[in-house]
Design a protein around this motif. Structure first.
Motif, short mmCIF file in Angstrom:
data_model
loop_
_atom_site.label_atom_id
_atom_site.label_comp_id
_atom_site.label_asym_id
_atom_site.label_seq_id
_atom_site.Cartn_x
_atom_site.Cartn_y
_atom_site.Cartn_z
N ALA A 198 -7.93 71.27 21.48
CA ALA A 198 -6.47 71.06 21.45
C ALA A 198 -5.82 71.47 22.77
O ALA A 198 -6.22 72.45 23.39
N TYR A 199 -4.81 70.71 23.18
CA TYR A 199 -4.03 71.10 24.35
C TYR A 199 -2.87 71.97 23.90
O TYR A 199 -1.73 71.53 23.84
N ASP A 200 -3.20 73.22 23.56
CA ASP A 200 -2.15 74.15 23.15
C ASP A 200 -2.53 75.53 23.67
O ASP A 200 -3.54 75.69 24.36
N ASP A 410 -16.11 64.52 9.34
CA ASP A 410 -15.48 64.05 10.57
C ASP A 410 -15.15 65.27 11.43
O ASP A 410 -14.59 66.26 10.93
N SER A 411 -15.48 65.22 12.71
CA SER A 411 -15.37 66.43 13.54
C SER A 411 -14.17 66.43 14.48
O SER A 411 -14.03 67.36 15.28
N GLN A 412 -13.31 65.41 14.41
CA GLN A 412 -12.26 65.30 15.44
C GLN A 412 -11.27 66.45 15.44
O GLN A 412 -10.76 66.85 16.48
N ARG A 413 -10.95 67.01 14.26
CA ARG A 413 -9.90 68.04 14.20
C ARG A 413 -10.43 69.47 14.22
O ARG A 413 -9.67 70.41 14.41
N SER B 31 -14.48 54.61 26.18
CA SER B 31 -14.29 55.84 25.40
C SER B 31 -13.93 57.02 26.29
O SER B 31 -13.00 57.78 26.01
N THR B 32 -14.66 57.16 27.39
CA THR B 32 -14.41 58.29 28.30
C THR B 32 -13.01 58.19 28.89
O THR B 32 -12.29 59.19 28.99
N GLU B 33 -12.63 56.98 29.28
CA GLU B 33 -11.29 56.77 29.84
C GLU B 33 -10.20 57.16 28.84
O GLU B 33 -9.28 57.92 29.16
N ILE B 34 -10.33 56.67 27.61
CA ILE B 34 -9.25 56.90 26.64
C ILE B 34 -9.23 58.34 26.15
O ILE B 34 -8.16 58.96 26.07
N LEU B 35 -10.40 58.91 25.85
CA LEU B 35 -10.41 60.29 25.33
C LEU B 35 -9.94 61.29 26.38
O LEU B 35 -9.40 62.34 26.05
N ARG B 431 -7.15 63.37 19.06
CA ARG B 431 -8.46 62.72 19.21
C ARG B 431 -8.64 61.56 18.22
O ARG B 431 -9.25 60.55 18.55
N GLU B 432 -8.13 61.73 17.02
CA GLU B 432 -8.27 60.65 16.03
C GLU B 432 -7.54 59.39 16.49
O GLU B 432 -8.05 58.27 16.39
N LEU B 433 -6.31 59.58 16.99
CA LEU B 433 -5.52 58.45 17.49
C LEU B 433 -6.23 57.75 18.65
O LEU B 433 -6.34 56.52 18.68
N LEU B 434 -6.72 58.56 19.59
CA LEU B 434 -7.37 58.01 20.79
C LEU B 434 -8.68 57.31 20.43
O LEU B 434 -9.04 56.30 21.04
#
Lengths: 451, 451
Positions: A198-200, A410-413, B31-35, B431-434
């Motif tokens: 996270a960017y926080d 799912d590992s995204q969060r 993927s690398t660009e967007i993430l 990350r999910e959105l991207l």
């Protein structure tokens, strides 16, 4: 490629034997039961809101032991018991990290001491910060360059991996070894950029270890705080001041909690579990309250649906995964001493998110067999059986040759909130949690029936 | 089964032709660009926090038109234009729903008028509530039983489906027809249980329609409120009082927003889009701010990576999906008038959650070809190409024979927040959105290259 073809062919065989339809009906019964009547979400609310975080050795952990014992009884376990475990006790206490540029004012940074780190015994420790971006960069520094300094290990958590656990594994060495590396070159303490997606500014704690080095402190700062510090260091010298009271205390006797439904054909054991302890921040909701309540849900579902289990299905709520693994080690030792045959062990310790599969650590024949079942799992969202790892608590069983596995959510969060104040009940979605418990129950059903 | 074998065999062929490696490298670059550098998350923050919800006809919608125009230019579109669309205008105004038992006190219920519903013109409408659990139950009631009553359609959103869109489809008829059914038997207004997967008191709005019935009001209440009302009705008569000011106004001229990068080989068009409007609650973050910013991300990524597109890649930010579909209809009409060749259209309008695949509506040969690419997508979490549906905005294109598709995100959380005050930016994970934008870009890349 080969794997997909194998799966396809074996599924055709299963069809021929007519097992698929029966299993498919049972999968649907399990899913319908859990999604409509599952109690794990409400149990997680109870655990997180009425007990909260529960580090080994804390009063809250002891409350959670009684809680898990009660919940296993309510779920319908034939037998519930506590397994004695000697656990390390680490306490945080008050802590603060401040920085200043030149003769400027001190500014507080949001931080957390890393777990197992020694503190400053309430005294201020000062020094100039030097920053490195990687271990390779740190290796080039001489002891003279590090002596009396504070080393800021500013290694980023990679955003490029699709599975965030890979980014975690990639960066984990910084958290575990920053203090000992710094100590060996005479530094005063270490600051690490958090293992965070996270960017926080939220700092992430987690275990570190000293090895044979002097026990100097290590602290973590969040990503935006690390960015700010990095930016400041580009143009000026920055002094840091740490004051903390954390440290290891004397070991204590505590317990893992175990409940089982006895096998109808034999007493060989199938383990399903998670860890009952958590870090001392947030509520330990995803890590690993989720795994605990999902494991209890598996047992309850067998009972509620009247599925006759061939083998003993045992829920283990492991003590002390976070900063010692003593629960897992003691469980493995006891299994060994009692020569108790274990068929399979499944852990859920990667968060209560929407499931995508199950990772498998076992011989190729068993992996092929489980993958042949994947057409049954795909309608429930579990398609990924390619991971070759399993939970930490069951690693002693794996070392004894037991086939082990782990739920793959799912590992995204996960690494937005892992080991932080943000790992709260509100971050867990009811349907995602229940669907994870569904996949676990379905897998235990297949193993129990076929092994 | 057959499908898996087909996939496997075609993948082997692709390997033989050596295309897979090139595509695999391009997938990784995307993927690398967007993430790492994707802007869609920050753009969504801007849209949701600085403009907010944006129902057709509102000032906020007009702001979002200018916003989308600007973002498409910034993303590098060769050409950006507005497409005129006549849109319906519905306004909510103040509203309240109260109930009382016998001669007791009035109690306010949390509610939302359904979209497109007429209100009470600021007057109180009273009546006794009668409850039905299903259309079948309602059909059995005589006009005498319904006359002057308030009908509470208490049909539950099923928890049993794994894909929550199936539960939504199952229950959607209650939202769309409750008012007209009630009117036809002489009832005063209708209350529906929200189309909601969450156990909370949050009401969900959404479109209803009248057909040829009298235009009486329809309102939605949240699940726990519906449970309470159901419970009250078991033992006593309950009177309801509605006061609302919603209703349809005169149509207005507004716009869809379109931007494209011109094809290098020909000018045939590949559409990627979402809808720019939202309901008048929350922030329209998942529905469908996510689809808008992801679509813009696709265009930006082609530009940033210097991928030469063979065909024209066109982002369409459709007007008025929620309560009229006029943007989609106008777009289809214009394509038809201009005889503009369209190769493919992809919509993202199912939330900005972790992607699991892409649903496909096209002929079998094209479906087989796209499924043959699935080994390229699986490492990015997209394995499900079995859905046979696509977005509403591109349904006019589908009717014209254009192959259409829709991003399939994980659906577990969507109907907790869909069409509510809870559909806010905070509910979207970066990350999910991207990752959703990544899958969309990869699919557009494959279509552009191979069709």
């Amino acid at each position: 490629m080969k794997n997909i073809l194998t799966t396809a062919v074996v599924f055709l065989s299963l069809n021929l034997f007519g097992q698929t339809k029966e299993d498919s009906i049972q999968f649907s019964r399990i899913s319908t039961e859990i999604l409509n009547k599952g109690k794990s979400y409400n149990e997680l609310k109870d655990l997180t809101k009425n007990i909260g975080h529960r580090l080994s050795g804390s009063e809250a952990y002891e409350k959670s032991v009684k809680w898990a014992e009660q919940k296993l009884k309510e779920a319908g376990a034939d037998k519930v018991w506590l397994q004695e475990v000697m656990i390390p006790v680490w306490e945080r206490g008050k802590e603060s990290l401040k920085i200043k540029a030149g003769n400027g004012k001190w500014k507080s940074l949001k931080m957390l001491s890393l777990g197992n780190s020694e503190g400053t015994q309430g005294k201020d420790i000062f020094g100039e910060i030097i920053m490195v971006k990687s271990l390779a960069e740190y290796d080039k520094l001489s002891p003279e360059q590090v002596k009396n300094k504070i080393v800021f290990f500013n290694y980023p958590f990679s955003q490029s991996y699709i599975q965030t656990f890979k980014a975690y594994s990639d960066a984990a060495v910084y958290r575990s070894t920053a203090a000992s590396l710094t100590a060996k070159k005479g530094g005063k303490f270490a600051i690490v950029r958090s293992l965070s997606s996270a960017y926080d500014d939220v700092p992430h704690t987690g275990a570190m270890r000293y090895g044979d080095s002097e026990k100097i402190p290590a602290v973590a700062i969040g990503n935006t705080t690390a960015d700010e510090l990095e930016s400041l260091l580009k143009s000026q010298k920055i002094t840091a001041k740490l004051n903390s009271n954390c440290g290891m205390k004397a070991e204590k006797l505590s317990h893992s909690v175990i409940g089982e439904i006895t096998g109808n054909k034999d007493k060989s054991v199938i383990v399903v579990g998670g860890h009952l302890d958590s870090w001392d921040v947030g509520e330990g909701a995803h890590d690993d309250g989720a795994g605990i309540v999902q494991s209890i849900e598996v047992l309850r579902t067998f009972k509620n649906l009247g599925i006759k289990n061939n083998h003993t299905i045992r829920v283990v709520c492991f003590a002390n995964e976070e900063n010692g693994l003593k629960g897992g080690l003691q469980y493995g030792k006891t299994v060994n001493e009692n020569s108790e045959k274990h068929l399979f062990a499944l852990e859920s310790d990667a968060g209560g998110f929407s499931p995508r599969g199950i990772a498998l650590e076992m011989d190729d024949a068993k992996i092929s067999q489980i993958k042949s079942w994947s057409p049954l799992f795909i309608p429930y969202g579990a398609y990924d059986f390619e991971g070759r790892y399993s939970g930490a608590d069951i690693s002693p069983l794996k070392a004894m040759g037991v086939p082990t596995a782990e739920l793959v959510p799912d590992s995204q969060r996960y690494f937005d909130i892992h080991h932080t104040d943000e790992d709260t009940f509100e971050k867990v979605n009811r349907r995602e949690l229940l669907l994870g418990a569904t996949i676990m129950t379905q897998m235990i059903y297949m193993i129990d029936k076929n092994w």
